[in-house]
Write a protein that holds these residues in place. Sequence first.
Motif, PDB file in Angstrom:
ATOM      1  N   LEU A  39     -58.465  35.070 -95.369  1.00  0.00           N
ATOM      2  CA  LEU A  39     -57.976  35.571 -94.081  1.00  0.00           C
ATOM      3  C   LEU A  39     -59.169  35.788 -93.153  1.00  0.00           C
ATOM      4  N   ARG A  40     -59.289  34.951 -92.153  1.00  0.00           N
ATOM      5  CA  ARG A  40     -60.441  34.975 -91.262  1.00  0.00           C
ATOM      6  C   ARG A  40     -59.992  35.377 -89.852  1.00  0.00           C
ATOM      7  N   PRO A  41     -60.537  36.465 -89.311  1.00  0.00           N
ATOM      8  CA  PRO A  41     -60.151  36.859 -87.953  1.00  0.00           C
ATOM      9  C   PRO A  41     -60.638  35.843 -86.927  1.00  0.00           C
ATOM     10  N   ARG A  42     -59.895  35.758 -85.831  1.00  0.00           N
ATOM     11  CA  ARG A  42     -60.324  34.853 -84.765  1.00  0.00           C
ATOM     12  C   ARG A  42     -61.414  35.497 -83.914  1.00  0.00           C
ATOM     13  N   ARG A  43     -61.504  36.846 -83.968  1.00  0.00           N
ATOM     14  CA  ARG A  43     -62.477  37.612 -83.194  1.00  0.00           C
ATOM     15  C   ARG A  43     -62.741  38.917 -83.912  1.00  0.00           C
ATOM     16  N   VAL A  44     -63.924  39.476 -83.739  1.00  0.00           N
ATOM     17  CA  VAL A  44     -64.279  40.754 -84.354  1.00  0.00           C
ATOM     18  C   VAL A  44     -64.756  41.708 -83.266  1.00  0.00           C
ATOM     19  N   VAL A  45     -64.264  42.942 -83.330  1.00  0.00           N
ATOM     20  CA  VAL A  45     -64.735  44.022 -82.466  1.00  0.00           C
ATOM     21  C   VAL A  45     -65.328  45.094 -83.371  1.00  0.00           C
ATOM     22  N   GLY A  46     -66.542  45.547 -83.058  1.00  0.00           N
ATOM     23  CA  GLY A  46     -67.186  46.561 -83.890  1.00  0.00           C
ATOM     24  C   GLY A  46     -67.708  47.719 -83.068  1.00  0.00           C
ATOM     25  N   ILE A  47     -67.551  48.909 -83.607  1.00  0.00           N
ATOM     26  CA  ILE A  47     -68.040  50.111 -82.950  1.00  0.00           C
ATOM     27  C   ILE A  47     -68.905  50.873 -83.946  1.00  0.00           C
ATOM     28  N   SER A  48     -70.150  51.164 -83.577  1.00  0.00           N
ATOM     29  CA  SER A  48     -71.055  51.942 -84.409  1.00  0.00           C
ATOM     30  C   SER A  48     -71.214  51.284 -85.795  1.00  0.00           C
ATOM     31  N   ALA A  49     -70.810  51.958 -86.871  1.00  0.00           N
ATOM     32  CA  ALA A  49     -70.898  51.345 -88.203  1.00  0.00           C
ATOM     33  C   ALA A  49     -70.148  50.023 -88.254  1.00  0.00           C
ATOM     34  N   GLY A  50     -69.049  49.928 -87.512  1.00  0.00           N
ATOM     35  CA  GLY A  50     -68.294  48.680 -87.454  1.00  0.00           C
ATOM     36  C   GLY A  50     -69.043  47.590 -86.741  1.00  0.00           C
ATOM     37  N   SER A  51     -69.913  47.964 -85.801  1.00  0.00           N
ATOM     38  CA  SER A  51     -70.730  46.973 -85.106  1.00  0.00           C
ATOM     39  C   SER A  51     -71.765  46.373 -86.048  1.00  0.00           C
ATOM     40  N   LEU A  52     -72.338  47.200 -86.916  1.00  0.00           N
ATOM     41  CA  LEU A  52     -73.332  46.691 -87.852  1.00  0.00           C
ATOM     42  C   LEU A  52     -72.698  45.704 -88.827  1.00  0.00           C
ATOM     43  N   ALA A  53     -71.634  46.121 -89.506  1.00  0.00           N
ATOM     44  CA  ALA A  53     -70.990  45.238 -90.482  1.00  0.00           C
ATOM     45  C   ALA A  53     -70.356  44.031 -89.799  1.00  0.00           C
ATOM     46  N   GLY A  54     -69.601  44.281 -88.732  1.00  0.00           N
ATOM     47  CA  GLY A  54     -68.909  43.194 -88.056  1.00  0.00           C
ATOM     48  C   GLY A  54     -69.847  42.234 -87.366  1.00  0.00           C
ATOM     49  N   GLY A  55     -70.904  42.762 -86.757  1.00  0.00           N
ATOM     50  CA  GLY A  55     -71.856  41.898 -86.066  1.00  0.00           C
ATOM     51  C   GLY A  55     -72.625  40.996 -87.006  1.00  0.00           C
ATOM     52  N   LEU A  56     -73.065  41.544 -88.133  1.00  0.00           N
ATOM     53  CA  LEU A  56     -73.800  40.722 -89.103  1.00  0.00           C
ATOM     54  C   LEU A  56     -72.880  39.681 -89.734  1.00  0.00           C
ATOM     55  N   TRP A  57     -71.628  40.055 -90.004  1.00  0.00           N
ATOM     56  CA  TRP A  57     -70.684  39.084 -90.564  1.00  0.00           C
ATOM     57  C   TRP A  57     -70.402  37.980 -89.552  1.00  0.00           C
ATOM     58  N   ALA A  58     -70.151  38.359 -88.292  1.00  0.00           N
ATOM     59  CA  ALA A  58     -69.865  37.365 -87.259  1.00  0.00           C
ATOM     60  C   ALA A  58     -71.064  36.445 -87.026  1.00  0.00           C
ATOM     61  N   ALA A  59     -72.275  36.977 -87.228  1.00  0.00           N
ATOM     62  CA  ALA A  59     -73.489  36.182 -87.025  1.00  0.00           C
ATOM     63  C   ALA A  59     -73.711  35.154 -88.128  1.00  0.00           C
ATOM     64  N   GLY A  60     -73.006  35.289 -89.250  1.00  0.00           N
ATOM     65  CA  GLY A  60     -73.136  34.271 -90.279  1.00  0.00           C
ATOM     66  C   GLY A  60     -73.330  34.764 -91.697  1.00  0.00           C
ATOM     67  N   LEU A  61     -73.536  36.073 -91.899  1.00  0.00           N
ATOM     68  CA  LEU A  61     -73.643  36.575 -93.269  1.00  0.00           C
ATOM     69  C   LEU A  61     -72.260  36.612 -93.895  1.00  0.00           C
TER      70      LEU A  61
END
Length: 253
Positions: A39-61
């Motif tokens: 299940l792959r989201p079409r978009r990710v929104v991250g806030i604070s701790a969510g920005s760290l996990a979501g941003g790194l995942w969206a970047a390719g990790l």
Amino acid sequence: MITHRDWLAERPFTLVLSAGFFGFFAHTGLLTALEGAGLRPRRVVGISAGSLAGGLWAAGLDAETLTEELVRLRRSEFWDPGLPFGGLLKGRKFAAKLDAILGECGVSSFDGCRVPFATIVHDVLRRRPEVVSAGPLAPAIQASCTVPLMFRPLRAPGRGLARRIWVDGGVSDRYGYAALGEGERALFHALPSQSARSRLVRTQPQPLADPDRRVIVIPELPRVSPFRLPFGQVALGVAYDHVRRWLDADASL
């Protein structure tokens, strides 16, 4: 019976990862469960701790690599106290760690992400949330994670005296409402607050499930902090197990 797995697979959805201090471990457990279910989201929104996990995942990790990075994390890699001008920590070590991880991904800006990503910061001077989805990626993630009094506020990228001052996005938008369009189909991972209420943080209602939203709230997550990092791996496992069960549960409202 329609399960949450069915609901997510039916049509594209946005994944919203809330603020929550060191909740990036729990967010990563959720990402691991979703990835394992295809299940792959079409978009990710991250806030604070969510920005760290979501941003790194969206970047390719991928979730496995992100897990390895977090499990290896040591306080010395981000702990750089100095004279408390606006915050206990200077944030330089955190910035260097982010740059190193994103450098391995070969991503420096939002437009390099494999999945569209947006983060929320709090604009100190305008006293409102700001959605950031373009420009340099690392400073935006760091700003969204800049917990008031723990980290020093950051100046937004750019030039001139009008540059904005950013801190943790959870100050004014813990759940990412500002980044969502009307009727946008979304899955929220809403981390329960584990700290006492502060006048620095605005109280917001927790998102509720409706035809366009599904909400995951994981009870009894262990408390993780700079001095309790080993509990992060436990939180990751608790979240992973909970989300796997949730995916096969009844999704009817």
